[in-house]
Design a protein around this motif. Sequence first.
Motif, PDB file in Angstrom:
ATOM      1  N   ASN A   4      -6.635 140.901  27.057  1.00 25.24           N
ATOM      2  CA  ASN A   4      -6.768 142.348  27.259  1.00 25.24           C
ATOM      3  C   ASN A   4      -7.777 142.706  28.343  1.00 25.24           C
ATOM      4  O   ASN A   4      -8.490 143.684  28.253  1.00 25.24           O
ATOM      5  CB  ASN A   4      -7.165 143.032  25.931  1.00 25.24           C
ATOM      6  CG  ASN A   4      -6.129 142.811  24.869  1.00 25.24           C
ATOM      7  OD1 ASN A   4      -4.932 142.807  25.157  1.00 25.24           O
ATOM      8  ND2 ASN A   4      -6.571 142.592  23.648  1.00 25.24           N
ATOM      9  N   ARG A   5      -7.861 141.925  29.373  1.00 24.44           N
ATOM     10  CA  ARG A   5      -8.840 142.147  30.423  1.00 24.44           C
ATOM     11  C   ARG A   5      -8.148 142.511  31.735  1.00 24.44           C
ATOM     12  O   ARG A   5      -8.778 142.521  32.768  1.00 24.44           O
ATOM     13  CB  ARG A   5      -9.687 140.892  30.643  1.00 24.44           C
ATOM     14  CG  ARG A   5     -10.240 140.313  29.386  1.00 24.44           C
ATOM     15  CD  ARG A   5     -11.674 140.561  29.050  1.00 24.44           C
ATOM     16  NE  ARG A   5     -12.466 141.112  30.064  1.00 24.44           N
ATOM     17  CZ  ARG A   5     -13.167 142.234  29.908  1.00 24.44           C
ATOM     18  NH1 ARG A   5     -13.111 142.902  28.793  1.00 24.44           N
ATOM     19  NH2 ARG A   5     -13.919 142.673  30.863  1.00 24.44           N
ATOM     20  N   ASN A   6      -6.837 142.745  31.704  1.00 22.85           N
ATOM     21  CA  ASN A   6      -6.092 143.059  32.924  1.00 22.85           C
ATOM     22  C   ASN A   6      -6.334 142.017  34.009  1.00 22.85           C
ATOM     23  O   ASN A   6      -6.586 142.340  35.153  1.00 22.85           O
ATOM     24  CB  ASN A   6      -6.466 144.458  33.434  1.00 22.85           C
ATOM     25  CG  ASN A   6      -6.121 145.528  32.426  1.00 22.85           C
ATOM     26  OD1 ASN A   6      -5.045 145.480  31.844  1.00 22.85           O
ATOM     27  ND2 ASN A   6      -7.012 146.466  32.208  1.00 22.85           N
ATOM     28  N   GLY A   7      -6.288 140.749  33.608  1.00 22.06           N
ATOM     29  CA  GLY A   7      -6.467 139.673  34.568  1.00 22.06           C
ATOM     30  C   GLY A   7      -7.908 139.377  34.918  1.00 22.06           C
ATOM     31  O   GLY A   7      -8.180 138.545  35.763  1.00 22.06           O
ATOM     32  N   GLN A   8      -8.853 140.039  34.286  1.00 24.30           N
ATOM     33  CA  GLN A   8     -10.273 139.842  34.571  1.00 24.30           C
ATOM     34  C   GLN A   8     -10.903 139.016  33.457  1.00 24.30           C
ATOM     35  O   GLN A   8     -10.609 139.216  32.281  1.00 24.30           O
ATOM     36  CB  GLN A   8     -10.983 141.204  34.654  1.00 24.30           C
ATOM     37  CG  GLN A   8     -10.456 142.096  35.738  1.00 24.30           C
ATOM     38  CD  GLN A   8     -11.362 142.073  36.959  1.00 24.30           C
ATOM     39  OE1 GLN A   8     -12.476 141.616  36.915  1.00 24.30           O
ATOM     40  NE2 GLN A   8     -10.863 142.582  38.060  1.00 24.30           N
ATOM     41  N   SER A   9     -11.789 138.134  33.838  1.00 24.66           N
ATOM     42  CA  SER A   9     -12.505 137.359  32.826  1.00 24.66           C
ATOM     43  C   SER A   9     -13.585 138.225  32.188  1.00 24.66           C
ATOM     44  O   SER A   9     -14.048 139.193  32.775  1.00 24.66           O
ATOM     45  CB  SER A   9     -13.105 136.104  33.453  1.00 24.66           C
ATOM     46  OG  SER A   9     -13.854 136.435  34.591  1.00 24.66           O
ATOM     47  N   LEU A 126     -16.399 123.934  29.881  1.00 24.04           N
ATOM     48  CA  LEU A 126     -16.702 125.302  29.468  1.00 24.04           C
ATOM     49  C   LEU A 126     -15.824 125.734  28.302  1.00 24.04           C
ATOM     50  O   LEU A 126     -16.323 126.268  27.305  1.00 24.04           O
ATOM     51  CB  LEU A 126     -16.536 126.277  30.636  1.00 24.04           C
ATOM     52  CG  LEU A 126     -16.777 127.745  30.273  1.00 24.04           C
ATOM     53  CD1 LEU A 126     -18.231 127.981  29.868  1.00 24.04           C
ATOM     54  CD2 LEU A 126     -16.381 128.656  31.423  1.00 24.04           C
ATOM     55  N   ARG A 127     -14.527 125.497  28.398  1.00 23.89           N
ATOM     56  CA  ARG A 127     -13.610 125.924  27.333  1.00 23.89           C
ATOM     57  C   ARG A 127     -13.951 125.271  25.998  1.00 23.89           C
ATOM     58  O   ARG A 127     -13.904 125.922  24.952  1.00 23.89           O
ATOM     59  CB  ARG A 127     -12.164 125.633  27.717  1.00 23.89           C
ATOM     60  CG  ARG A 127     -11.632 126.597  28.748  1.00 23.89           C
ATOM     61  CD  ARG A 127     -10.205 126.236  29.157  1.00 23.89           C
ATOM     62  NE  ARG A 127      -9.790 126.993  30.299  1.00 23.89           N
ATOM     63  CZ  ARG A 127      -9.053 128.094  30.233  1.00 23.89           C
ATOM     64  NH1 ARG A 127      -8.662 128.567  29.070  1.00 23.89           N
ATOM     65  NH2 ARG A 127      -8.707 128.732  31.327  1.00 23.89           N
ATOM     66  N   ILE A 140     -13.231 134.450  27.899  1.00 26.61           N
ATOM     67  CA  ILE A 140     -14.227 133.829  28.779  1.00 26.61           C
ATOM     68  C   ILE A 140     -13.564 132.742  29.625  1.00 26.61           C
ATOM     69  O   ILE A 140     -12.790 131.936  29.119  1.00 26.61           O
ATOM     70  CB  ILE A 140     -15.379 133.228  27.937  1.00 26.61           C
ATOM     71  CG1 ILE A 140     -16.090 134.344  27.163  1.00 26.61           C
ATOM     72  CG2 ILE A 140     -16.340 132.437  28.804  1.00 26.61           C
ATOM     73  CD1 ILE A 140     -17.028 133.850  26.077  1.00 26.61           C
ATOM     74  N   SER A 141     -13.888 132.748  30.908  1.00 30.78           N
ATOM     75  CA  SER A 141     -13.412 131.704  31.817  1.00 30.78           C
ATOM     76  C   SER A 141     -14.550 131.346  32.764  1.00 30.78           C
ATOM     77  O   SER A 141     -15.632 131.933  32.697  1.00 30.78           O
ATOM     78  CB  SER A 141     -12.200 132.194  32.615  1.00 30.78           C
ATOM     79  OG  SER A 141     -12.604 133.119  33.606  1.00 30.78           O
TER      80      SER A 141
END
Length: 193
Positions: A4-9, A126-127, A140-141
């Motif tokens: 739900n970030r519209n492609g944003q991390s 990280l993951r 988170i990425s």
Amino acid sequence: MKNNRNGQSAILNDADYSKIRKQIKNRKYKLLLDLAWYTGERWGAVVQLRVEDCYNSDGTPRSEITFRANTRKAAPDGKRQTRQVPVHPVLFESLGAYKPEPDSIWMFPNREAAGPITVRWADKILRAAVERAGLEAKGISTHSTRRTFITKLHRNGTDLYTIQKITGHRDLKALGRYVEIDSDRVKGAIATL
């Protein structure tokens, strides 16, 4: 990961960062996270850091981290620029506590020490830490550290032109996509009218 970030991390808060960092057991990979957190550089450039980009010849941490042009993302015109970032005091301590592998020029050498680790490997680290911290649903990425760095600077009152100088963005439109404005800030702005 970008729910739900519209492609944003996702933007991280300090508690999220601490939880994630705690889940990384290897000191080298803790430093990888610290470098991304305190410089706001893309992980693709962070994994390609050389020891000489972070340390003086006597082994002490430099006052600035140098991200070489050939490791950084190209601008729309295809050009790349070297970026130097002043070292935050916490990052300076982290660098001082770490000892790079003596037989490698790379800060984060791969198993053969012939080159740096890949972004894919760093992403796996990280993951796994995000999952162990119970934060996998947040979106988170690796790009979260860059977005967080820029958003925190903005929230702390740093003007966009200074942020642009720090991050190396060529235009404010591209930079603006990194800044997350929360609803409380919007309400506060309206309340000042």
